[in-house]
Write an enzyme that holds these catalytic residues in place. Structure first.
Site, short mmCIF file in Angstrom:
data_model
loop_
_atom_site.label_atom_id
_atom_site.label_comp_id
_atom_site.label_asym_id
_atom_site.label_seq_id
_atom_site.Cartn_x
_atom_site.Cartn_y
_atom_site.Cartn_z
N LYS A 182 0.85 -1.20 0.00
CA LYS A 182 0.00 0.00 0.00
C LYS A 182 0.88 1.25 0.00
CE LYS A 182 -3.52 2.37 2.68
NZ LYS A 182 -4.47 2.36 3.80
N GLU B 69 10.41 -4.70 4.69
CA GLU B 69 10.48 -6.11 4.27
C GLU B 69 10.25 -6.23 2.76
OE1 GLU B 69 8.69 -4.90 6.76
OE2 GLU B 69 8.54 -6.32 8.44
N GLY C 184 -4.99 -1.69 4.90
CA GLY C 184 -4.19 -2.83 4.43
C GLY C 184 -4.86 -4.16 4.70
N ARG C 185 -5.38 -4.35 5.91
CA ARG C 185 -5.98 -5.65 6.25
C ARG C 185 -7.39 -5.81 5.70
NH1 ARG C 185 -4.68 -2.46 10.39
NH2 ARG C 185 -6.30 -1.59 11.72
N GLU D 251 -4.84 -6.64 14.89
CA GLU D 251 -4.31 -5.33 14.48
C GLU D 251 -5.44 -4.29 14.52
OE1 GLU D 251 -0.78 -4.85 11.65
OE2 GLU D 251 -2.41 -4.12 10.40
N HIS E 42 -4.55 -33.31 17.80
CA HIS E 42 -3.37 -34.09 18.22
C HIS E 42 -2.26 -33.17 18.70
CE1 HIS E 42 -5.33 -37.66 16.63
NE2 HIS E 42 -5.78 -36.84 15.69
N LYS F 174 9.02 -0.58 14.25
CA LYS F 174 9.67 -0.25 12.97
C LYS F 174 10.69 0.87 13.19
CE LYS F 174 5.62 -1.05 10.00
NZ LYS F 174 4.66 -0.40 9.11
O1 F6P Z 1 1.91 -4.37 9.92
C1 F6P Z 1 1.70 -3.01 9.73
C2 F6P Z 1 1.23 -2.72 8.35
O2 F6P Z 1 1.16 -1.35 8.22
C3 F6P Z 1 -0.11 -3.39 8.02
O3 F6P Z 1 -1.20 -2.68 8.48
C4 F6P Z 1 -0.02 -3.51 6.54
O4 F6P Z 1 -0.95 -4.42 6.06
C5 F6P Z 1 1.41 -3.97 6.39
O5 F6P Z 1 2.12 -3.20 7.36
C6 F6P Z 1 2.00 -3.81 5.02
O6 F6P Z 1 1.98 -2.48 4.58
P1 F6P Z 1 2.17 -2.10 3.06
O7 F6P Z 1 1.08 -2.71 2.28
O8 F6P Z 1 2.13 -0.61 3.04
O9 F6P Z 1 3.52 -2.63 2.63
#
Ligand code: F6P
Length: 575
Positions: A235, A241, A295-296, A381, A412, A540
């Site tokens: 987003k 990452e 995002g979620r 979240e 199990h 972060k």
């Molecule tokens: O984990 C925090 C967060 O901001 C989430 O809300 C989001 O889904 C995720 O990081 C990834 O963010 P982006 O889509 O901006 O890379």
């Protein structure tokens, strides 16, 4: 007693059927804990504590009929929850006291209900069908832009599936790698697995999320650059990452095929098209969404591109249609018939009035194996918050810990604790009437196990019953008496069973929308903002501060001794 102490006191007394005297209450005009309904619910929970579930079933043959909801060919059975018609009526009063319908109207009107970020939460627009009227955001209809992006997605899927989109060497694409994390990974990854029965032949879809290089390296090890296409999904297009994995993937591709290959092997999904261009991805190959999509809550947007590639665009549309059907149900059904509403109210009952601090999600469906992980982000979240909408500290608990595994595997592993570990663990079973993969002999056994667990958790087995059973099996009386305590079960463990027709795109879409709305209703009653996530940001920030120290570019000053010691140990130096 503070919140945590109160919770553990509840846990401690769970199986003894004894309750501590107080429920956490707090001040503030919007605090649900001071509403009449809340106080009445606290009294109802207290009054019901002495009656275990097995007795409630024994005295009321109509319990299942009274405490279950049918919707189309779905069934929500919550008769094994520790509720009765009276507590349900009080929960419906709580829904009204919290003005849930007015909040639904605010969401539908595109108001900035995510007030800490000044954003709307208009994910319902992403599955709003064409021709069904406008949905406004700040006075502007968002539907033309939504459908334009979906159309772009449809065209792209057709090009990949029709083998018209070729890699730089002229070969068709055989492997898609989605690089994203959190909401840009969990939804499409989970749904891709859930809809395995609908996968398009000849195309494999992979997901890479973790910063740990093992994730990307092991995925790429089996792939050929010539036939691989990367979807960079973010987003913000700034997430550490994703940007690191995207840069490494780019390096892998460029090493094999040269710089010019990037245009044919990378597409992006983002709200930040400027950053996409800076990364070197052709803007023509960028799919857009908007800041009013959390995002979620973004699976329904172009974030669903890898899913549409996996199952075909028509099936993606069926997913959207299923979600829209659930939206309509949520908007119109009264609380007593409202599936998301009922599930939210049951969670509030369990956590705020019975003291549960967790919920086990137990899908008896291998295909829904990633659902607990997906819902962990959606629920925790969203609702794991410390203050109410007025910025005041909460005096009641919110968002129980969600955990779980598909059945029967979990049986199990951790079910022993749910049966005999003495903790209150509300369980949520999901089962399908029809299998998505029909191997003779499997599905009936799967259903038998699912329903047996719910029955055992509810009923338990008393000492007398256990002893009688052992004696009937021929065991000597002294041995039976010695063993019976180990083999008895307290029972009275609450559970809900959601029975679906069959796991297909439409059903999955409705199921996920159900959980989105459940989270929303809970947030309304808890008076919190479910659409921000400030708690994630601090970690972060600190990681960015530690990185130059670990890289040896900055001195380790101002660190606590533990953090300094860990860094020194990695570098083989003294702290
Ligand atoms: O984990 C925090 C967060 O901001 C989430 O809300 C989001 O889904 C995720 O990081 C990834 O963010 P982006 O889509 O901006 O890379």
């Amino acid at each position: 007693m503070g919140g945590a102490g109160l919770q553990s006191a509840f846990r401690l007394f769970h199986h003894q059927g004894v309750a501590p005297a107080v429920i956490g209450v707090g001040g503030g005009p919007m605090t649900p804990a001071v509403s009449t309904a809340w106080q009445s619910l606290a009294r109802a929970a207290e009054a019901g504590r002495a009656t275990p579930l097995r007795d409630r079933f024994a005295t009321d043959p109509g319990r299942f009929a009274r405490l279950s909801i049918a919707w189309n060919d779905w069934l929500l059975d919550f008769s094994k929850q520790r509720v009765d018609p009276n507590s349900m009526t009080l929960l419906h009063e709580l829904w009204r006291a919290a003005e849930v319908p007015a909040w639904i109207a605010r969401m539908r009107a595109g108001e900035d209900i995510n007030h800490t970020e000044g954003r709307a939460a208009l994910h319902i627009a992403l599955r709003h069908p064409a021709g069904k009227g406008p949905l406004l955001h700040h006075g502007q209809d968002v539907m033309p832009a939504v459908h334009a992006e979906l159309e772009k997605m449809r065209t792209f899927c057709a090009a990949i599936h029709g083998r018209h989109w070729r890699g730089t060497t002229g070969e068709p694409i055989s492997d898609i790698v989605n690089i994203g994390i959190g909401g840009s990974d969990l939804g499409p990854r989970m749904a891709t697995q859930a809809l395995a029965a609908f996968h398009q032949p000849g195309l494999r879809v992979h997901y890479v999320a973790n910063l740990d290089g093992a994730d990307l390296a092991t995925t790429l090890a089996a792939l050929q650059p010539r036939t691989t296409l990367f979807v960079i999904a973010s987003k913000t297009f700034t997430t550490q990452e994703t940007m690191q994995n995207a840069a490494s993937a780019r390096h892998w591709l460029v090493q094999a095929l040269g710089e010019a290959a990037v245009a044919r092997h990378f597409v992006a999904v983002s709200t930040n098209l400027a950053e996409v261009a800076r990364f070197g991805i052709d803007p023509a190959n960028a799919f857009a969404f908007w800041d009013w999509v959390g995002g979620r809550y973004s699976l329904w947007s172009v974030i669903g591109l890898p899913l549409a590639l996996a199952v075909g665009y028509e099936n993606f549309q069926r997913l959207l249609a299923g979600a829209h059907a659930m939206d309509e149900h949520f908007f119109s059904a009264p609380p007593a018939e409202n599936l998301p509403g009922t599930m939210a109210l049951l969670e509030i009952w369990n956590s705020n009035f019975l003291g549960a601090d967790n919920r086990a999600l137990l899908p008896y469906s291998q295909s829904l194996g990633l659902l607990p992980r997906y819902l962990q982000q959606l629920e925790m979240e969203s609702n794991g918050k410390p203050v109410n909408r007025q910025g005041e500290a909460l005096a009641y608990s919110v968002a129980p810990i969600l955990w779980g595994e598909p059945g029967t595997n979990g049986q199990h592993a951790f079910y022993q604790l749910i049966h005999q570990g003495g903790r209150l663990v509300p369980c949520e079973f999901i089962a399908c009437k029809q299998p998505d993969f029909d191997l003779p002999g499997h599905h009936e056994k799967l259903l038998a196990n699912c329903f047996a667990q719910g029955e055992a958790l509810m009923r338990g087995r008393t000492l007398a019953e256990t002893t009688a059973e052992l004696l009937a099996g021929g065991m000597a009386a002294d041995k039976a008496a010695a063993l019976a305590p180990y083999r008895s079960f307290a029972g009275n463990q609450p559970s809900t069973t959601l029975l679906l027709p069959r796991l297909d795109p439409h059903t999955l879409g409705a199921l996920l929308a159900l959980y989105e709305h459940k989270v929303f209703v809970e947030s309304i009653i808890w008076n919190i903002n479910p659409f921000d996530q400030w708690g994630v940001e601090y970690g972060k920030q600190l990681a960015n501060r530690l990185l130059p120290i670990i890289e040896g570019k900055a001195a380790a000053s101002g660190l606590d001794s533990s953090t300094a010691g860990l860094i020194a140990a990695c570098k083989g130096s003294a702290p």
